[in-house]
Enzyme design. Structure first.
Site, PDB file in Angstrom:
ATOM      1  N   LYS A 182      25.068  38.265  89.061  1.00  0.00           N
ATOM      2  CA  LYS A 182      26.303  38.262  89.846  1.00  0.00           C
ATOM      3  C   LYS A 182      26.507  39.638  90.479  1.00  0.00           C
ATOM      4  O   LYS A 182      26.715  40.622  89.780  1.00  0.00           O
ATOM      5  CB  LYS A 182      27.488  37.887  88.956  1.00  0.00           C
ATOM      6  CG  LYS A 182      27.339  36.504  88.307  1.00  0.00           C
ATOM      7  CD  LYS A 182      28.515  36.133  87.443  1.00  0.00           C
ATOM      8  CE  LYS A 182      28.663  37.022  86.243  1.00  0.00           C
ATOM      9  NZ  LYS A 182      29.633  36.528  85.256  1.00  0.00           N
ATOM     10  N   THR A 186      41.728  39.197  89.970  1.00  0.00           N
ATOM     11  CA  THR A 186      40.453  38.509  89.743  1.00  0.00           C
ATOM     12  C   THR A 186      40.143  38.325  88.257  1.00  0.00           C
ATOM     13  O   THR A 186      38.989  38.097  87.889  1.00  0.00           O
ATOM     14  CB  THR A 186      39.302  39.297  90.403  1.00  0.00           C
ATOM     15  OG1 THR A 186      39.313  40.647  89.884  1.00  0.00           O
ATOM     16  CG2 THR A 186      39.456  39.342  91.914  1.00  0.00           C
ATOM     17  N   GLY A 222      39.320  36.782  84.915  1.00  0.00           N
ATOM     18  CA  GLY A 222      38.748  35.496  84.539  1.00  0.00           C
ATOM     19  C   GLY A 222      37.644  35.001  85.444  1.00  0.00           C
ATOM     20  O   GLY A 222      37.142  33.886  85.257  1.00  0.00           O
ATOM     21  N   THR A 223      37.215  35.815  86.397  1.00  0.00           N
ATOM     22  CA  THR A 223      36.207  35.365  87.362  1.00  0.00           C
ATOM     23  C   THR A 223      34.917  34.913  86.684  1.00  0.00           C
ATOM     24  O   THR A 223      34.378  33.845  86.984  1.00  0.00           O
ATOM     25  CB  THR A 223      35.891  36.492  88.362  1.00  0.00           C
ATOM     26  OG1 THR A 223      37.097  36.906  88.999  1.00  0.00           O
ATOM     27  CG2 THR A 223      34.912  36.029  89.413  1.00  0.00           C
ATOM     28  N   GLY A 224      34.394  35.739  85.765  1.00  0.00           N
ATOM     29  CA  GLY A 224      33.117  35.415  85.134  1.00  0.00           C
ATOM     30  C   GLY A 224      33.197  34.182  84.260  1.00  0.00           C
ATOM     31  O   GLY A 224      32.295  33.328  84.295  1.00  0.00           O
ATOM     32  N   CYS A 225      34.275  34.065  83.479  1.00  0.00           N
ATOM     33  CA  CYS A 225      34.462  32.879  82.645  1.00  0.00           C
ATOM     34  C   CYS A 225      34.552  31.625  83.510  1.00  0.00           C
ATOM     35  O   CYS A 225      33.971  30.580  83.200  1.00  0.00           O
ATOM     36  CB  CYS A 225      35.745  33.003  81.821  1.00  0.00           C
ATOM     37  SG  CYS A 225      35.855  34.477  80.800  1.00  0.00           S
TER      38      CYS A 225
END
Length: 267
Positions: A176, A210, A212-215
């Site tokens: 990412k 932003t 919580g983007t990865g979860c």
């Protein structure tokens, strides 16, 4: 009687602020039409300003939750998030090894606010035990550097990082590149299995909210896999979903607010 939707399980920590962790995972799964189930690995006291405290659950509690769900209800895909210590990493890796469903491993290292969520002593267990169980591994650039020692500053670095992550055994690596300074106007991710390569590009939205983007991205991938999609299609759909969620992210409290998991409903 209505048939059950596809089944998706998150194995992750709880975020009391509701922006990340199992709360974000379950919201994402609902938004994408799958039935979300959860195994809580840790409880955090967390808000928009950061993580105020974290308490890891015992391995037997994690194992019991997992077995209770999988042995009775079943599962179409599993997503892992916060596994703070080596014992939990090893426990979850063992559980995944006995589960036929695809697994999305998000090797969570730090929170959005820079709070450490993975003990340094657990890194080797992530490399040797957890990543080999992954259908897709989804590290961000900080996590890539933690795992491989490669500092990513360019797309060529992303390729090198992907090769290094694949060397630990996942079938696919999704690097990412949202934090890549070289691409100020776009968020660039690289998905590869070592043979095929997919560059996923989306506009970078000027929105600081932003959390919580990865979860959310990892859960959206797992939701796609639970529906029977192949990995490239699941990741492409997840990227589209999370891009919209980031664009709609909203202010909450005095710090960084969450992405909007319900943005499609609001639109």
């Amino acid at each position: 009687m209505t048939a059950a939707p596809p089944l998706c399980l998150t194995v992750a920590g709880s975020d009391s602020g509701g922006g990340a962790g199992i709360q974000a995972d379950l919201k994402t799964m609902l938004a994408l039409g799958v039935h979300g189930m959860s195994v809580v690995t840790a409880v955090t006291a967390q808000n928009s300003l950061g993580v105020k405290g974290a308490w890891e659950l015992p391995a037997e509690a994690v194992r019991a939750q997992y077995r209770a769900v999988v042995d009775d209800i079943g599962v179409g895909a599993v997503k892992t998030g916060m596994l703070s210590g080596a014992v939990l990493v090893e426990t979850v890796a063992e559980l995944l090894a006995g589960t036929a469903a695809p697994a999305v491993v998000d090797p969570v290292g730090v929170s959005k606010h820079g709070d450490a969520l993975l003990a340094p002593s657990a890194l080797e267990a992530v490399r040797k035990e957890l990543l080999p169980r992954a259908t897709v591994a989804t590290p961000n650039l900080d996590e890539v550097e933690q795992l491989t020692g490669i500092a990513v500053t360019s797309e060529d670095d992303m390729r090198r990082a992907a090769d290094a992550v694949l060397g630990y055994g996942p079938r696919w690596a999704l690097i990412k590149g949202g934090h890549l300074a070289a691409h100020a106007g776009e968020a660039v991710d690289l998905l590869t299995d070592g043979a095929e390569e997919f560059w996923l590009r989306a506009p970078r939205h000027d929105n600081r909210h932003t959390h919580g983007t990865g979860c959310t991205l990892a859960s959206a991938i797992a939701a796609g896999l639970a529906k029977g999609l192949e990995v490239p299609a699941a990741v492409t759909g997840a990227k589209e979903y999370v891009t919209g969620a980031i664009a709609a992210g909203f202010s909450l409290g005095g710090g960084i607010g969450p992405v909007d998991h319900a943005w499609r409903w609001h639109r």
